[in-house]
Write a protein that holds these residues in place. Structure first.
Motif, PDB file in Angstrom:
ATOM      1  N   PHE A  78       0.680  -1.121   0.107  1.00 44.54           N
ATOM      2  CA  PHE A  78       0.019  -0.085  -0.074  1.00 44.54           C
ATOM      3  C   PHE A  78       0.904   1.109   0.061  1.00 44.54           C
ATOM      4  O   PHE A  78       0.680   2.135  -0.774  1.00 44.54           O
ATOM      5  CB  PHE A  78      -0.947   0.058   1.308  1.00 44.54           C
ATOM      6  N   ILE A  79       1.942   1.365   0.908  1.00 43.05           N
ATOM      7  CA  ILE A  79       2.672   2.490   0.809  1.00 43.05           C
ATOM      8  C   ILE A  79       3.533   2.755  -0.508  1.00 43.05           C
ATOM      9  O   ILE A  79       3.687   3.828  -0.990  1.00 43.05           O
ATOM     10  CB  ILE A  79       3.807   2.017   2.199  1.00 43.05           C
ATOM     11  N   ILE A  80       3.894   1.453  -1.031  1.00 43.54           N
ATOM     12  CA  ILE A  80       4.572   1.576  -2.496  1.00 43.54           C
ATOM     13  C   ILE A  80       3.674   2.170  -3.446  1.00 43.54           C
ATOM     14  O   ILE A  80       3.943   2.998  -4.290  1.00 43.54           O
ATOM     15  CB  ILE A  80       5.406   0.274  -2.894  1.00 43.54           C
ATOM     16  N   ALA A  81       2.481   1.751  -3.440  1.00 49.28           N
ATOM     17  CA  ALA A  81       1.246   2.106  -4.401  1.00 49.28           C
ATOM     18  C   ALA A  81       1.051   3.692  -4.254  1.00 49.28           C
ATOM     19  O   ALA A  81       1.167   4.623  -5.140  1.00 49.28           O
ATOM     20  CB  ALA A  81       0.032   1.675  -4.321  1.00 49.28           C
ATOM     21  N   LEU A  82       1.141   4.113  -2.717  1.00 50.17           N
ATOM     22  CA  LEU A  82       0.927   5.534  -2.764  1.00 50.17           C
ATOM     23  C   LEU A  82       2.229   6.317  -3.163  1.00 50.17           C
ATOM     24  O   LEU A  82       2.026   7.316  -3.753  1.00 50.17           O
ATOM     25  CB  LEU A  82       0.904   5.859  -1.136  1.00 50.17           C
ATOM     26  N   GLY A  83       3.183   5.892  -3.109  1.00 48.59           N
ATOM     27  CA  GLY A  83       4.734   6.529  -3.675  1.00 48.59           C
ATOM     28  C   GLY A  83       4.446   6.664  -4.990  1.00 48.59           C
ATOM     29  O   GLY A  83       4.887   7.635  -5.800  1.00 48.59           O
ATOM     30  N   LEU A  84       3.938   5.612  -5.677  1.00 48.92           N
ATOM     31  CA  LEU A  84       3.975   5.561  -7.120  1.00 48.92           C
ATOM     32  C   LEU A  84       2.964   6.516  -7.742  1.00 48.92           C
ATOM     33  O   LEU A  84       3.032   7.280  -8.679  1.00 48.92           O
ATOM     34  CB  LEU A  84       3.569   4.243  -7.855  1.00 48.92           C
ATOM     35  N   ILE A  85       1.776   6.735  -6.891  1.00 48.66           N
ATOM     36  CA  ILE A  85       0.563   7.646  -7.304  1.00 48.66           C
ATOM     37  C   ILE A  85       1.253   9.083  -7.196  1.00 48.66           C
ATOM     38  O   ILE A  85       1.048   9.945  -7.932  1.00 48.66           O
ATOM     39  CB  ILE A  85      -0.476   7.293  -6.415  1.00 48.66           C
ATOM     40  N   LEU A  86       1.952   9.331  -6.094  1.00 50.03           N
ATOM     41  CA  LEU A  86       2.523  10.634  -5.761  1.00 50.03           C
ATOM     42  C   LEU A  86       3.469  10.931  -6.948  1.00 50.03           C
ATOM     43  O   LEU A  86       3.320  12.182  -7.570  1.00 50.03           O
ATOM     44  CB  LEU A  86       3.351  10.675  -4.385  1.00 50.03           C
ATOM     45  N   TYR A  87       4.424  10.089  -7.102  1.00 47.98           N
ATOM     46  CA  TYR A  87       5.257  10.158  -8.540  1.00 47.98           C
ATOM     47  C   TYR A  87       4.483  10.652  -9.915  1.00 47.98           C
ATOM     48  O   TYR A  87       4.857  11.603 -10.233  1.00 47.98           O
ATOM     49  CB  TYR A  87       6.220   8.997  -8.560  1.00 47.98           C
ATOM     50  N   SER A  88       3.745   9.740 -10.161  1.00 44.70           N
ATOM     51  CA  SER A  88       2.963  10.012 -11.060  1.00 44.70           C
ATOM     52  C   SER A  88       2.190  11.259 -11.412  1.00 44.70           C
ATOM     53  O   SER A  88       2.344  11.822 -12.242  1.00 44.70           O
ATOM     54  CB  SER A  88       1.823   8.693 -11.325  1.00 44.70           C
ATOM     55  N   LYS A  89       1.347  11.501 -10.319  1.00 42.98           N
ATOM     56  CA  LYS A  89       0.768  13.047 -10.232  1.00 42.98           C
ATOM     57  C   LYS A  89       1.805  14.043 -10.168  1.00 42.98           C
ATOM     58  O   LYS A  89       1.272  15.115 -10.865  1.00 42.98           O
ATOM     59  CB  LYS A  89      -0.264  13.258  -9.038  1.00 42.98           C
ATOM     60  N   ASN A  90       2.757  14.033  -9.650  1.00 34.70           N
ATOM     61  CA  ASN A  90       3.477  15.236  -9.475  1.00 34.70           C
ATOM     62  C   ASN A  90       4.761  15.160 -10.581  1.00 34.70           C
ATOM     63  O   ASN A  90       5.361  16.397 -10.644  1.00 34.70           O
ATOM     64  CB  ASN A  90       4.303  15.355  -8.010  1.00 34.70           C
ATOM     65  N   VAL A  91       5.155  14.090 -11.132  1.00 35.44           N
ATOM     66  CA  VAL A  91       6.141  14.362 -12.085  1.00 35.44           C
ATOM     67  C   VAL A  91       5.643  14.224 -13.586  1.00 35.44           C
ATOM     68  O   VAL A  91       5.866  15.482 -14.161  1.00 35.44           O
ATOM     69  CB  VAL A  91       7.162  13.328 -11.948  1.00 35.44           C
ATOM     70  N   HIS A  92       4.810  13.368 -13.908  1.00 26.27           N
ATOM     71  CA  HIS A  92       4.141  13.148 -15.035  1.00 26.27           C
ATOM     72  C   HIS A  92       3.217  14.310 -15.246  1.00 26.27           C
ATOM     73  O   HIS A  92       2.707  14.977 -16.390  1.00 26.27           O
ATOM     74  CB  HIS A  92       3.145  11.889 -15.467  1.00 26.27           C
ATOM     75  N   GLY A  93       2.332  14.658 -14.136  1.00 27.17           N
ATOM     76  CA  GLY A  93       1.443  15.698 -14.262  1.00 27.17           C
ATOM     77  C   GLY A  93       1.591  17.199 -14.517  1.00 27.17           C
ATOM     78  O   GLY A  93       1.213  17.996 -15.157  1.00 27.17           O
ATOM     79  N   VAL A  94       3.253  17.342 -14.222  1.00 30.41           N
ATOM     80  CA  VAL A  94       3.785  18.645 -14.552  1.00 30.41           C
ATOM     81  C   VAL A  94       3.693  18.743 -16.304  1.00 30.41           C
ATOM     82  O   VAL A  94       3.222  19.944 -16.550  1.00 30.41           O
ATOM     83  CB  VAL A  94       5.289  18.764 -14.269  1.00 30.41           C
ATOM     84  N   LEU A  95       4.093  17.772 -16.730  1.00 27.49           N
ATOM     85  CA  LEU A  95       4.033  17.815 -18.156  1.00 27.49           C
ATOM     86  C   LEU A  95       2.561  17.921 -18.897  1.00 27.49           C
ATOM     87  O   LEU A  95       2.464  18.670 -19.772  1.00 27.49           O
ATOM     88  CB  LEU A  95       4.753  16.620 -18.904  1.00 27.49           C
ATOM     89  N   ILE A  96       1.751  17.349 -18.213  1.00 27.52           N
ATOM     90  CA  ILE A  96       0.448  17.433 -18.907  1.00 27.52           C
ATOM     91  C   ILE A  96      -0.192  18.859 -18.339  1.00 27.52           C
ATOM     92  O   ILE A  96      -0.667  19.303 -19.540  1.00 27.52           O
ATOM     93  CB  ILE A  96      -0.556  16.182 -18.056  1.00 27.52           C
ATOM     94  N   ARG A  97       0.047  19.220 -17.119  1.00 25.39           N
ATOM     95  CA  ARG A  97      -0.390  20.575 -17.203  1.00 25.39           C
ATOM     96  C   ARG A  97       0.348  21.583 -17.757  1.00 25.39           C
ATOM     97  O   ARG A  97      -0.661  22.539 -18.496  1.00 25.39           O
ATOM     98  CB  ARG A  97      -0.240  20.958 -15.614  1.00 25.39           C
ATOM     99  N   LYS A  98       1.503  21.271 -18.284  1.00 24.02           N
ATOM    100  CA  LYS A  98       2.177  22.560 -19.047  1.00 24.02           C
ATOM    101  C   LYS A  98       1.610  22.378 -20.458  1.00 24.02           C
ATOM    102  O   LYS A  98       1.364  23.562 -21.152  1.00 24.02           O
ATOM    103  CB  LYS A  98       3.804  22.216 -19.185  1.00 24.02           C
TER     104      LYS A  98
END
Length: 168
Positions: free
Chosen positions: A26-46
């Motif tokens: 569960f903790i690993i999944a939370l880390g991957l979600i955080l990574y996805s939303k905050n790293v990939h999300g930057v490109l999507i938002r830009k």
């Protein structure tokens, strides 16, 4: 040597051997979600800010101000989940029928990510927004979820033996 059948049929498996790995997963999944939303999300938002929804409006990483971000560059490798919603091309603009084929072939060894222009095709805008929006994935939310998970594990480890003892 480790034998999985002995492990699965062993009567020494305790509740802790089941609950703690679930918590870690569960903790690993939370880390991957955080990574996805905050790293990939930057490109999507830009790309969204630039209205890059077609090859005509595509933007390079330099134009988006992301050329130095190594995690984004890594995430744009061929076959990644991000490349399923963010298309790239080098040179002349592709039409709708060839865009997907070109996107799956890039980047190759001869083309630098700096030479590519990226956009989100209209058919993938909703998917990109859903997968990579920043809502609900703040660091505070993740920390609270980890604390709640640890509390739940400790509660299960305390209550289950008590309930089993009560029933026998």
């Amino acid at each position: 040597m480790f034998n999985i059948s002995n492990f699965l049929t062993n009567s020494n498996i305790t509740l802790e051997l089941v609950v703690w790995p679930m918590c870690v997963g569960f903790i690993i999944a939370l880390g991957l979600i955080l990574y996805s939303k905050n790293v990939h999300g930057v490109l999507i938002r830009k790309l969204k800010e630039q209205s890059a929804f077609s090859p005509d409006n595509a933007a390079s990483l330099g134009e988006l101000g992301l050329s130095g971000r190594k995690l984004i560059r890594f995430s744009l490798r061929r076959g990644s989940m991000l490349r399923k919603v963010v298309y790239g091309f080098a040179g002349e603009m592709p039409d709708e029928t060839t865009a997907e084929k070109i996107n799956s072939a890039l980047p190759d060894k001869n083309v630098s990510l700096d030479d590519l222009k990226f956009y989100i095709p209209e058919k993938h805008t909703e998917k990109a927004e859903t997968m990579y929006n920043s809502g609900g994935a703040s660091i505070l939310t993740v920390i609270c979820a980890i604390v709640l998970c640890l509390c739940a594990v400790l509660l299960v480890l305390a209550l289950v033996p008590w309930i089993l003892g009560f029933l026998t």
